[in-house]
Write a protein that holds these residues in place. Sequence first.
Motif, mmCIF file in Angstrom:
data_model
loop_
_atom_site.group_PDB
_atom_site.id
_atom_site.type_symbol
_atom_site.label_atom_id
_atom_site.label_comp_id
_atom_site.label_asym_id
_atom_site.label_seq_id
_atom_site.Cartn_x
_atom_site.Cartn_y
_atom_site.Cartn_z
ATOM 1 N N ASP A 328 55.182 37.774 35.651
ATOM 2 C CA ASP A 328 54.025 37.069 36.204
ATOM 3 C C ASP A 328 53.411 37.919 37.304
ATOM 4 O O ASP A 328 53.927 38.953 37.681
ATOM 5 N N VAL A 329 52.308 37.484 37.822
ATOM 6 C CA VAL A 329 51.685 38.235 38.893
ATOM 7 C C VAL A 329 51.079 37.243 39.868
ATOM 8 O O VAL A 329 50.575 36.187 39.492
ATOM 9 N N THR A 330 51.169 37.561 41.134
ATOM 10 C CA THR A 330 50.548 36.678 42.119
ATOM 11 C C THR A 330 49.530 37.484 42.896
ATOM 12 O O THR A 330 49.731 38.670 43.155
ATOM 13 N N ILE A 331 48.458 36.841 43.233
ATOM 14 C CA ILE A 331 47.421 37.538 43.978
ATOM 15 C C ILE A 331 47.802 37.579 45.449
ATOM 16 O O ILE A 331 48.082 36.552 46.068
ATOM 17 N N ALA A 332 47.831 38.785 45.951
ATOM 18 C CA ALA A 332 48.482 39.032 47.232
ATOM 19 C C ALA A 332 47.733 38.515 48.449
ATOM 20 O O ALA A 332 48.328 37.945 49.347
ATOM 21 N N ASP A 333 46.440 38.710 48.511
ATOM 22 C CA ASP A 333 45.746 38.415 49.758
ATOM 23 C C ASP A 333 44.395 37.770 49.511
ATOM 24 O O ASP A 333 43.911 37.696 48.384
ATOM 25 N N GLU A 334 43.779 37.337 50.571
ATOM 26 C CA GLU A 334 42.501 36.626 50.504
ATOM 27 C C GLU A 334 41.392 37.464 49.874
ATOM 28 O O GLU A 334 40.646 37.004 49.020
ATOM 29 N N ALA A 335 41.303 38.709 50.320
ATOM 30 C CA ALA A 335 40.234 39.572 49.826
ATOM 31 C C ALA A 335 40.355 39.768 48.313
ATOM 32 O O ALA A 335 39.361 39.750 47.582
ATOM 33 N N SER A 336 41.581 39.916 47.860
ATOM 34 C CA SER A 336 41.792 40.098 46.430
ATOM 35 C C SER A 336 41.466 38.813 45.679
ATOM 36 O O SER A 336 40.917 38.820 44.576
ATOM 37 N N ARG A 337 41.802 37.710 46.304
ATOM 38 C CA ARG A 337 41.561 36.411 45.683
ATOM 39 C C ARG A 337 40.050 36.177 45.525
ATOM 40 O O ARG A 337 39.582 35.663 44.514
ATOM 41 N N ALA A 338 39.318 36.609 46.548
ATOM 42 C CA ALA A 338 37.864 36.460 46.511
ATOM 43 C C ALA A 338 37.283 37.202 45.304
ATOM 44 O O ALA A 338 36.358 36.729 44.649
ATOM 45 N N ILE A 339 37.853 38.348 45.033
ATOM 46 C CA ILE A 339 37.387 39.108 43.876
ATOM 47 C C ILE A 339 37.740 38.382 42.591
ATOM 48 O O ILE A 339 36.950 38.300 41.642
ATOM 49 N N ALA A 340 38.936 37.795 42.591
ATOM 50 C CA ALA A 340 39.413 37.119 41.378
ATOM 51 C C ALA A 340 38.532 35.944 40.987
ATOM 52 O O ALA A 340 38.403 35.625 39.798
ATOM 53 N N VAL A 341 37.937 35.291 41.952
ATOM 54 C CA VAL A 341 37.150 34.091 41.622
ATOM 55 C C VAL A 341 35.641 34.376 41.570
ATOM 56 O O VAL A 341 34.845 33.470 41.458
ATOM 57 N N SER A 342 35.271 35.658 41.631
ATOM 58 C CA SER A 342 33.850 35.996 41.628
ATOM 59 C C SER A 342 33.248 35.853 40.223
ATOM 60 O O SER A 342 33.980 35.889 39.220
ATOM 61 N N PRO A 343 31.926 35.678 40.145
ATOM 62 C CA PRO A 343 31.254 35.612 38.847
ATOM 63 C C PRO A 343 31.469 36.895 38.041
ATOM 64 O O PRO A 343 31.618 36.851 36.813
ATOM 65 N N GLU A 344 31.510 38.021 38.785
ATOM 66 C CA GLU A 344 31.723 39.294 38.093
ATOM 67 C C GLU A 344 33.061 39.291 37.380
ATOM 68 O O GLU A 344 33.186 39.787 36.258
ATOM 69 N N ALA A 345 34.042 38.709 38.040
ATOM 70 C CA ALA A 345 35.372 38.676 37.445
ATOM 71 C C ALA A 345 35.335 37.913 36.129
ATOM 72 O O ALA A 345 35.931 38.325 35.128
ATOM 73 N N GLN A 346 34.621 36.814 36.155
ATOM 74 C CA GLN A 346 34.546 36.010 34.939
ATOM 75 C C GLN A 346 33.922 36.808 33.795
ATOM 76 O O GLN A 346 34.388 36.786 32.656
ATOM 77 N N LEU A 347 32.848 37.536 34.153
ATOM 78 C CA LEU A 347 32.146 38.348 33.169
ATOM 79 C C LEU A 347 33.051 39.419 32.572
ATOM 80 O O LEU A 347 33.222 39.525 31.348
ATOM 81 N N VAL A 348 33.685 40.199 33.445
ATOM 82 C CA VAL A 348 34.543 41.305 33.001
ATOM 83 C C VAL A 348 35.732 40.787 32.211
ATOM 84 O O VAL A 348 36.034 41.267 31.110
ATOM 85 N N LEU A 349 36.386 39.800 32.774
ATOM 86 C CA LEU A 349 37.632 39.336 32.172
ATOM 87 C C LEU A 349 37.402 38.621 30.842
ATOM 88 O O LEU A 349 38.184 38.779 29.906
ATOM 89 N N SER A 350 36.310 37.889 30.776
ATOM 90 C CA SER A 350 36.069 37.218 29.500
ATOM 91 C C SER A 350 35.767 38.253 28.422
ATOM 92 O O SER A 350 36.173 38.116 27.276
ATOM 93 N N TYR A 351 35.087 39.311 28.822
ATOM 94 C CA TYR A 351 34.833 40.386 27.860
ATOM 95 C C TYR A 351 36.147 40.970 27.355
ATOM 96 O O TYR A 351 36.370 41.125 26.157
ATOM 97 N N LEU A 352 37.037 41.267 28.300
ATOM 98 C CA LEU A 352 38.303 41.899 27.931
ATOM 99 C C LEU A 352 39.180 40.984 27.100
ATOM 100 O O LEU A 352 39.839 41.426 26.156
ATOM 101 N N VAL A 353 39.182 39.713 27.446
ATOM 102 C CA VAL A 353 40.013 38.782 26.689
ATOM 103 C C VAL A 353 39.483 38.669 25.262
ATOM 104 O O VAL A 353 40.243 38.683 24.289
ATOM 105 N N GLU A 354 38.160 38.587 25.150
ATOM 106 C CA GLU A 354 37.568 38.504 23.817
ATOM 107 C C GLU A 354 37.812 39.756 22.991
ATOM 108 O O GLU A 354 38.029 39.685 21.789
ATOM 109 N N HIS A 355 37.754 40.910 23.683
ATOM 110 C CA HIS A 355 37.905 42.172 22.960
ATOM 111 C C HIS A 355 39.273 42.802 23.185
ATOM 112 O O HIS A 355 39.413 44.031 23.167
ATOM 113 N N ALA A 356 40.249 41.979 23.385
ATOM 114 C CA ALA A 356 41.598 42.479 23.652
ATOM 115 C C ALA A 356 42.075 43.404 22.545
ATOM 116 O O ALA A 356 42.865 44.327 22.778
ATOM 117 N N GLY A 357 41.590 43.188 21.390
ATOM 118 C CA GLY A 357 41.995 44.016 20.262
ATOM 119 C C GLY A 357 41.556 45.465 20.388
ATOM 120 O O GLY A 357 42.124 46.353 19.753
#
Length: 428
Positions: A328-357
């Motif tokens: 598992d992984v835990t998000i270490a600090d506030e600044a990192s967490r802020a990145i994790a919940v950003s709209p950009e994160a959603q965009l990038v991560l959804s792309y990667l999850v969809e194209h995981a193949g």
Amino acid sequence: MLADIRWLGLDWDEGFLKGGAFGPYRETERKPLYDRYIAQLLDEDKAYRCFCTREELEEERHKAEAEHRIYRYGGKCAHLSADVITQNLAEGKPYAVRLRIPEQDVIIHDLIRGEVRFKAEEFDDFVIARQNGIPIYNFATVIDDALMQISHVIRAEEHLSNTPRQVFIYRALAFDVPQFAHVSLILAPDHSKLSKRFGAVSVGDYRMEGYLPEALVNYLVLLGWSPKDDREFFTMDELVKEFTLEGVSKSGAVFDKKKLTWMNHMYLGRKPASDLLEILREDFADQYAVSFDGVDESLILKAIELTKGNAQVVPDLFRLTANIVRSDVTIADEASRAIAVSPEAQLVLSYLVEHAGEIPFGQDEATVSAWVEDLRNRVPLAPRKLYAPIRVALFGAKDGPEIVKLFMALDPDVIRTRLKQALAVASQ
RNA sequence: GCCCUCGUAGUCUAAUGGUCAGGACACGGCCCUUUCAAGGCUGCGAUAGGAGUCCGAUUCUCCUCGAGGGCACCA
């Protein structure tokens, strides 16, 4: 202490537990030697028995203080008749042995400090052997150094003031006086003596804090010595070759832990991961057991290799490697967490999850690197915005190993899981 | 109190009787860079103070101040 010295990578020619031609090396075993030279001095009348009691001496001292004189032994027993001595001995009166000091100045030719002059009136006939027969340090050390044929006595500055007394002993025994070099002390940040108050003071303490011996040696040597050029990093071999007493500075040095830590950081980055693994296992066994229980060793090595450049001290590696080694992984600090919940994160991560193949698992670095680069063309974000969420998703922190390295080091399943988890966080 | 040693930036240090007193850590900025680190460039910042010698002193001498160490029948 010997173990600490060994750990530092220092060795010695002979000594206790090691043997050599000039043993024994334990002070108690050397007692007969000391006795012999005490007897010799007594014989030659270069020393004499002092039957004064502690109380008598104490009184003399108080009197001197009251009259604002410097205290020196009054010499009451310096010229006792043979009869009196014989009688005292027959009565079993305890005695200490004092050395007769000539009325002459002593000049020490110190290799670091130059000529240091001491005036004759500073010295009195001092005790070289106590009532219980055990010699005092100044005497024992002279006998030891002389018999062991020590050519150079290099020691801390605190011994400088005792050196003339030792010279008197060398001379009385007709021993060659060695060369002396007195090195300045290391000070705490407030210029006081290094003490527990300041934190770690022994070599073992630094070892347990996770400093590497080569970093500690390197830092320490620069605290009082400098080479002819501007270099700062030295291996033990280089030091042995290049160290000279001329390069030693005269002033005391304040211990700067920040610089030590910086140097340790540099050494950590260069140290092979396998060596670091050994240190973790041996010096931090408890933490090791907790952090790496059941983890495959090759994974640990990979994790250390990735993160060692970010570690200040060895145990930092536990924290840094955790997010690679654990499932598992835990998000270490506030600044990192802020990145994790950003709209950009959603965009990038959804792309990667969809194209995981399309993720090139198990490919060589060039291929993975090219694929990571190419993400810029597929996801319409500035590089910083694009890559930050990926690192947070895979590593749990915005600062850490390169993305390419992470893709290569982590298990494909772990990567897929982490991407999905992070996407879930981003979509909340 | 007496004796000894030392005194270049916040810290470790280099150098010379005479060009901008050099480097490193820390701190600030910039560059590089997918982050941090590393690396490169750059900024801040020092000859404790006062006399004297000298054409000229951070360097040599003296004083003051400051810091450290030693003055045991400790090691």
